[in-house]
Design an enzyme around this catalytic site. Structure first.
Site, short mmCIF file in Angstrom:
data_model
loop_
_atom_site.label_atom_id
_atom_site.label_comp_id
_atom_site.label_asym_id
_atom_site.label_seq_id
_atom_site.Cartn_x
_atom_site.Cartn_y
_atom_site.Cartn_z
N ASP A 107 14.43 -0.70 15.03
CA ASP A 107 14.81 0.14 16.17
C ASP A 107 14.26 1.57 16.10
O ASP A 107 14.51 2.38 16.99
CB ASP A 107 16.34 0.17 16.31
CG ASP A 107 17.05 0.61 15.01
OD1 ASP A 107 18.16 0.10 14.76
OD2 ASP A 107 16.48 1.44 14.26
N HIS A 122 10.95 -5.78 8.64
CA HIS A 122 10.96 -6.72 9.77
C HIS A 122 10.27 -6.13 10.99
O HIS A 122 10.51 -6.57 12.12
CB HIS A 122 12.40 -7.15 10.09
CG HIS A 122 13.02 -7.92 8.97
ND1 HIS A 122 14.36 -8.19 8.89
CD2 HIS A 122 12.48 -8.46 7.84
CE1 HIS A 122 14.62 -8.88 7.78
NE2 HIS A 122 13.50 -9.05 7.12
N CYS A 130 -2.19 -6.77 18.13
CA CYS A 130 -3.10 -7.62 18.90
C CYS A 130 -3.18 -9.03 18.31
O CYS A 130 -3.35 -9.19 17.09
CB CYS A 130 -4.51 -7.00 18.92
SG CYS A 130 -5.69 -8.01 19.84
N CYS A 133 -7.33 -9.19 17.26
CA CYS A 133 -7.92 -8.36 16.19
C CYS A 133 -6.87 -7.75 15.27
O CYS A 133 -7.21 -7.04 14.32
CB CYS A 133 -8.77 -7.24 16.82
SG CYS A 133 -7.76 -5.95 17.59
N GLY A 207 24.96 -1.34 5.69
CA GLY A 207 24.78 -2.03 6.96
C GLY A 207 24.09 -3.36 6.90
O GLY A 207 23.50 -3.80 7.89
N SER A 209 24.35 -7.62 5.61
CA SER A 209 25.15 -8.73 5.07
C SER A 209 24.48 -9.30 3.84
O SER A 209 25.07 -10.08 3.10
CB SER A 209 25.30 -9.82 6.14
OG SER A 209 24.00 -10.27 6.54
N1 APR Z 1 28.37 0.71 9.01
C1 APR Z 1 27.99 -0.05 7.95
N2 APR Z 1 27.91 -1.40 7.97
C2 APR Z 1 28.26 -2.00 9.13
C3 APR Z 1 28.69 -1.29 10.27
C4 APR Z 1 28.73 0.12 10.16
N3 APR Z 1 29.12 0.88 11.20
N4 APR Z 1 28.97 -2.19 11.26
C5 APR Z 1 28.72 -3.42 10.74
N5 APR Z 1 28.31 -3.31 9.46
C6 APR Z 1 27.90 -4.36 8.52
C7 APR Z 1 28.55 -5.71 8.73
O1 APR Z 1 29.77 -5.78 8.01
C8 APR Z 1 27.49 -6.64 8.12
O2 APR Z 1 27.69 -6.77 6.71
O3 APR Z 1 26.52 -4.57 8.76
C9 APR Z 1 26.17 -5.90 8.36
C10 APR Z 1 25.31 -6.52 9.44
O4 APR Z 1 24.88 -7.78 8.96
P1 APR Z 1 23.85 -8.62 9.83
O5 APR Z 1 24.32 -8.67 11.24
O6 APR Z 1 23.60 -9.90 9.09
O7 APR Z 1 22.52 -7.74 9.85
P2 APR Z 1 21.41 -7.63 8.72
O8 APR Z 1 21.99 -7.75 7.35
O9 APR Z 1 20.63 -6.41 9.00
O10 APR Z 1 20.49 -8.93 9.02
C11 APR Z 1 19.27 -9.02 8.31
O11 APR Z 1 18.69 -10.94 9.66
O12 APR Z 1 18.66 -11.99 11.66
C12 APR Z 1 17.88 -11.27 10.78
O13 APR Z 1 15.97 -10.03 11.34
C13 APR Z 1 17.37 -9.99 11.38
O14 APR Z 1 16.88 -7.93 10.19
C14 APR Z 1 17.89 -8.91 10.44
C15 APR Z 1 18.23 -9.68 9.18
#
Ligand code: APR
Length: 267
Positions: A107, A122, A130, A133, A207, A209
């Site tokens: 983002d 990611h 492209c 190329c 932030g 999982s």
């Molecule tokens: N501050 C901190 N953590 C937060 C907040 C917040 N305000 N809100 C939610 N979370 C946590 C959730 O508890 C969760 O553990 O952020 C995490 C989000 O997890 P996912 O939705 O699985 O996102 P992410 O870990 O970035 O996923 C990794 O998976 O689907 C692919 O390409 C996609 O880059 C992504 C990758």
């Protein structure tokens, strides 16, 4: 309520570290209004097919949902801005503690908040590549938004063939696609990110999982290399058990408190 003892402990760990690296996921942008993926109200739970195939998995399974999905993304990215969590990461870099951020987000909000060294495993939604190329080009946000609005005006049932004519053209004449990594594709900047992980003695995780590899292996590698791990997350993740310090809560509420504590310690 933020635990003051943990804020103090995290601040001291950062101050006494030689080289801190950030590792972030969708949760750091949640307070900017961007949906996470696996939270109960996350994108993959609202549109089936996403968990196994990402955005393309949703569009393959529900081509009729393209309008709703693109409209949601357009509104989100038109209105989103960095939140205090992004700015706190940028502050730690300005203060000389944080050397880089390895993010799974596309983002651009870490960069918009002022972070200079960002590895985007990611990809980036605002950069196109492209198909012929492989040249990359960053699009101004408003140019990208009008491109998506044009698709929305005409879209009926999504397909790759249908969307091709709407894709921007490269100088070489080829068509350009968003430079984001979809499921099954190789991640970007993994070698550079791995090098950063090998050099750090503290990883600040927030932030994520910790469910998606190879990104999720990086905190494990950091730990194996002797680094300490700090995690900020309202919920426990797959990484929490490995962390030396876990601060339950939102990035935008906790990390600015840690930065403030460090600034006070320095005075
Ligand atoms: N501050 C901190 N953590 C937060 C907040 C917040 N305000 N809100 C939610 N979370 C946590 C959730 O508890 C969760 O553990 O952020 C995490 C989000 O997890 P996912 O939705 O699985 O996102 P992410 O870990 O970035 O996923 C990794 O998976 O689907 C692919 O390409 C996609 O880059 C992504 C990758």
């Amino acid at each position: 309520m933020v635990n003051r003892d943990k804020i103090f402990e995290a601040s001291a760990m950062i101050r006494h570290s030689r080289r801190v690296v950030g590792f972030t996921g969708a949760g750091v942008s949640e307070e900017s209004g961007i949906s996470t993926f696996r939270d109960p109200n996350g994108l993959w739970n609202r549109y089936s097919g996403g968990a196994s195939g990402g955005i393309m998995g949703i569009l393959k399974r529900h081509p009729e949902a393209a309008n709703e999905l693109f409209s949601e993304m357009l509104q989100t990215f038109k209105s989103c801005a960095p939140n205090p969590g992004h700015y706190a990461f940028a502050d730690l870099e300005k203060m000389g503690y944080l050397k880089s951020i390895i993010t799974q987000n596309g983002d651009n909000l870490h960069q918009d908040a002022g972070s200079l060294k960002v590895f985007e495993l990611h990809g980036n939604l605002f950069r196109f590549r492209c198909l012929d190329c492989a040249q990359k080009k960053h699009f101004p946000k408003d140019e990208l938004f009008s491109f998506v609005e044009n698709i929305l005006l005409n879209i009926k049932q999504f397909s790759i063939a249908w969307v091709m004519p709407y894709l921007p053209s490269c100088e070489c004449g080829g068509k350009m696609r968003p430079d984001i990594v979809t499921f099954g594709e190789s991640v970007h900047q993994l070698d550079e990110a791995t090098e950063e992980v090998c050099k750090c003695d503290l990883m600040l995780i927030s932030g994520t999982s910790g469910m998606v590899y190879p990104a999720a292996a990086l905190p494990v590698d950091a730990k194996k290399n002797g680094a300490k791990l700090i995690e900020i997350n309202p919920n426990e993740s797959t990484l929490t058990a490995r962390c030396d310090l876990f601060l339950p809560g939102k990035t935008g509420e906790i990390l600015p408190e840690i930065v403030k504590e460090i600034q006070e310690m320095r005075e």
